[in-house]
Design an enzyme around this catalytic site. Sequence first.
Site, PDB file in Angstrom:
ATOM      1  N   GLY A   1       0.848  -1.194   0.000  1.00  0.00           N
ATOM      2  CA  GLY A   1       0.000   0.000   0.000  1.00  0.00           C
ATOM      3  C   GLY A   1       0.883   1.243   0.000  1.00  0.00           C
ATOM      4  N   ALA A   2       0.429   2.282   0.635  1.00  0.00           N
ATOM      5  CA  ALA A   2       1.165   3.539   0.613  1.00  0.00           C
ATOM      6  C   ALA A   2       2.557   3.376   1.230  1.00  0.00           C
ATOM      7  CB  ALA A   2       0.368   4.610   1.356  1.00  0.00           C
TER       8      ALA A   2
ATOM      9  N   LYS B   1       3.620   5.137  20.376  1.00  0.00           N
ATOM     10  CA  LYS B   1       2.920   5.426  19.124  1.00  0.00           C
ATOM     11  C   LYS B   1       1.478   4.904  19.185  1.00  0.00           C
ATOM     12  CE  LYS B   1       3.275   4.943  14.098  1.00  0.00           C
ATOM     13  NZ  LYS B   1       3.986   4.261  12.992  1.00  0.00           N
TER      14      LYS B   1
ATOM     15  N   GLU C   1      -8.697  -0.987  12.029  1.00  0.00           N
ATOM     16  CA  GLU C   1      -7.690  -1.740  12.793  1.00  0.00           C
ATOM     17  C   GLU C   1      -7.927  -1.666  14.299  1.00  0.00           C
ATOM     18  OE1 GLU C   1      -3.656  -1.835  10.298  1.00  0.00           O
ATOM     19  OE2 GLU C   1      -4.091   0.187  11.046  1.00  0.00           O
TER      20      GLU C   1
ATOM     21  N   ALA D   1       3.137   8.288   4.043  1.00  0.00           N
ATOM     22  CA  ALA D   1       2.944   7.965   2.639  1.00  0.00           C
ATOM     23  C   ALA D   1       1.459   7.966   2.335  1.00  0.00           C
ATOM     24  CB  ALA D   1       3.525   6.580   2.319  1.00  0.00           C
TER      25      ALA D   1
ATOM     26  N   ASN E   1      -7.316   7.996  16.517  1.00  0.00           N
ATOM     27  CA  ASN E   1      -8.053   7.212  15.524  1.00  0.00           C
ATOM     28  C   ASN E   1      -9.496   6.969  15.952  1.00  0.00           C
ATOM     29  OD1 ASN E   1      -6.642   6.340  13.055  1.00  0.00           O
ATOM     30  ND2 ASN E   1      -5.090   5.617  14.467  1.00  0.00           N
TER      31      ASN E   1
ATOM     32  N   SER F   1      -6.057   7.955   9.944  1.00  0.00           N
ATOM     33  CA  SER F   1      -6.299   6.924   8.924  1.00  0.00           C
ATOM     34  C   SER F   1      -7.572   6.129   9.181  1.00  0.00           C
ATOM     35  CB  SER F   1      -5.100   5.987   8.848  1.00  0.00           C
ATOM     36  OG  SER F   1      -4.926   5.336  10.094  1.00  0.00           O
TER      37      SER F   1
ATOM     38  N   ASN G   1       1.238  -0.837  12.119  1.00  0.00           N
ATOM     39  CA  ASN G   1       0.672  -0.109  13.236  1.00  0.00           C
ATOM     40  C   ASN G   1       0.075  -1.075  14.244  1.00  0.00           C
ATOM     41  OD1 ASN G   1       0.884   2.680  13.176  1.00  0.00           O
ATOM     42  ND2 ASN G   1      -0.657   2.845  11.562  1.00  0.00           N
TER      43      ASN G   1
END
Lengths: 312, 312
Positions: B9-10, B187, B273, B131, B195, B260, B105
Amino acid sequence: MKIAIAGAGAMGSRFGLMLKQGGNDVLLIDGWQEHINAIKENGLKANYNGEEITVKVSIVNQNEVPTGEQFDLIILFTKAMQLEKMLQDVKPLIADHTEVLCLLNGIGHEDVIEKFVPMEKIFIGNTMWTAGLEGPGKAKLFGSGSVELQNLGIGQEESAKKLAETLSASGLNAKYSDNIHYSIYRKACVNGTMNGLCTILDVNMAGLGATKPAHDMVVTIVNEFAAVAAKENVNLDIPEVIEHVETCFDPTTIGMHFPSMHQDLIKNNRLTEIDYINGAISRKGKKYGVVTPYCDFLTQLVHSKEEILGAK
Amino acid sequence: MKIAIAGAGAMGSRFGLMLKQGGNDVLLIDGWQEHINAIKENGLKANYNGEEITVKVSIVNQNEVPTGEQFDLIILFTKAMQLEKMLQDVKPLIADHTEVLCLLNGIGHEDVIEKFVPMEKIFIGNTMWTAGLEGPGKAKLFGSGSVELQNLGIGQEESAKKLAETLSASGLNAKYSDNIHYSIYRKACVNGTMNGLCTILDVNMAGLGATKPAHDMVVTIVNEFAAVAAKENVNLDIPEVIEHVETCFDPTTIGMHFPSMHQDLIKNNRLTEIDYINGAISRKGKKYGVVTPYCDFLTQLVHSKEEILGAK
């Protein structure tokens, strides 16, 4: 009987209309000027179980309540956050003999009311009637309902029973309850789950009920309400209350409806009553040393959403 | 070096592109056929810090990975819920000497990876690169970043350092960390607040940060992460982590962005996620006897929202 309805929104309009039709001397009191003007000019109009009716009834703005006129009964029907301001505004109407009946949604309003009225004149209740407003001066009143009420003052059972008779004489189907706090907590469990969850998830009750996590969220929230209620000697039958709450999920009955908080916040960008439902449980929980994280978080989420939408 | 990027992906595209430009033999592996076709036909295109570039790089569908070809390094860059399937699909590429670097992640992916790869060949890391994908075969790669990584296998520090050197030789600015779990939890606190909250409230990070309850919600959630991390001997500096999380609120830096998960669920109706962020904390909390009600509730709300939106 001389009755003031303090807060003449949808439910206040229903009670005012029925009590007026029942032969009482009724004064509606509200803060929405357009609504007041419409009722002053054209009377209170209603679609009443399919029939279009008009009832002449007095109404004043709460900033202009008459002085020197005192009432036998004041029924409180404001939004929770407007209660204290309303009580200040209707103070001139409260005489020594005036009884005050609180029929607001939510928990703990007596803490506010007793600043204005002695305990032996306060009655609290719970209503299963429904009502809607189609616009200023125009109500939509369908179906039947009931009222349960109880005295807060010690030894005032007879007054409570008489009050129930007064309401019933106008068709309001009121009964004395010897355990009104149980009914209020049980109803608050419905509001404390459906209102906040459907608002935050932007979904109707059937849509919420169709999701896998719905049941677990309801169970956790009802258990928080029950833990707080137990500290006030109200011992909820938790499985029965959960079953009662989850009847709201049924798409063939009321499941396709959005709860009032969703209408307030998501549809109309108005502030919600969350502080008097889940927020009240959070505050009481802190006071009693009971943890109520789901109520805390749901209250925070709804308040954040109010700010995000610029609700007023 | 022969490197497979499992999940292109990105971020996988960024790493693949930079490692290929750095002289490695790179194979991208993905499941999105349109993306695969575009890269096969036209190469991987990218707006690379403002410059339009094209890089010829091999790509295969994860259902068609070559047999009899083995890799020195496999970098895992799938969405969390696609990890296990990807590992099954790339099994033929894993030789005895193959190292696997997980840069997903979220928390706890090693539990899945160790079903496929011996512990001494597993490395986990954390990247600050960003990205985006503008469409099939077209990446948008701006700014600079870094990677931290560590061996999971005992005594594999030298291998981890060599792996960091390999990445750095292609400009990826990688460093060995002796405390990668700290970085991963730190993180995860960002993802575990921004999120879920921005997704449920449908708001960007600055908009969340501007609401009164935001700070208290962040504090409670970070404390739940910290309580679970402590059971794994990772002792977060809670005030520092809260301050770090809340830099996301700044509208002059990244605050105007939607995280995201919001893009996945609200914009694109994709599954999230959440089970690998707040949901992982809930599961670990149960295992360790630590209560994590905010993570539990946020996970339930996001899953309900997935069902309500018919996310896939």
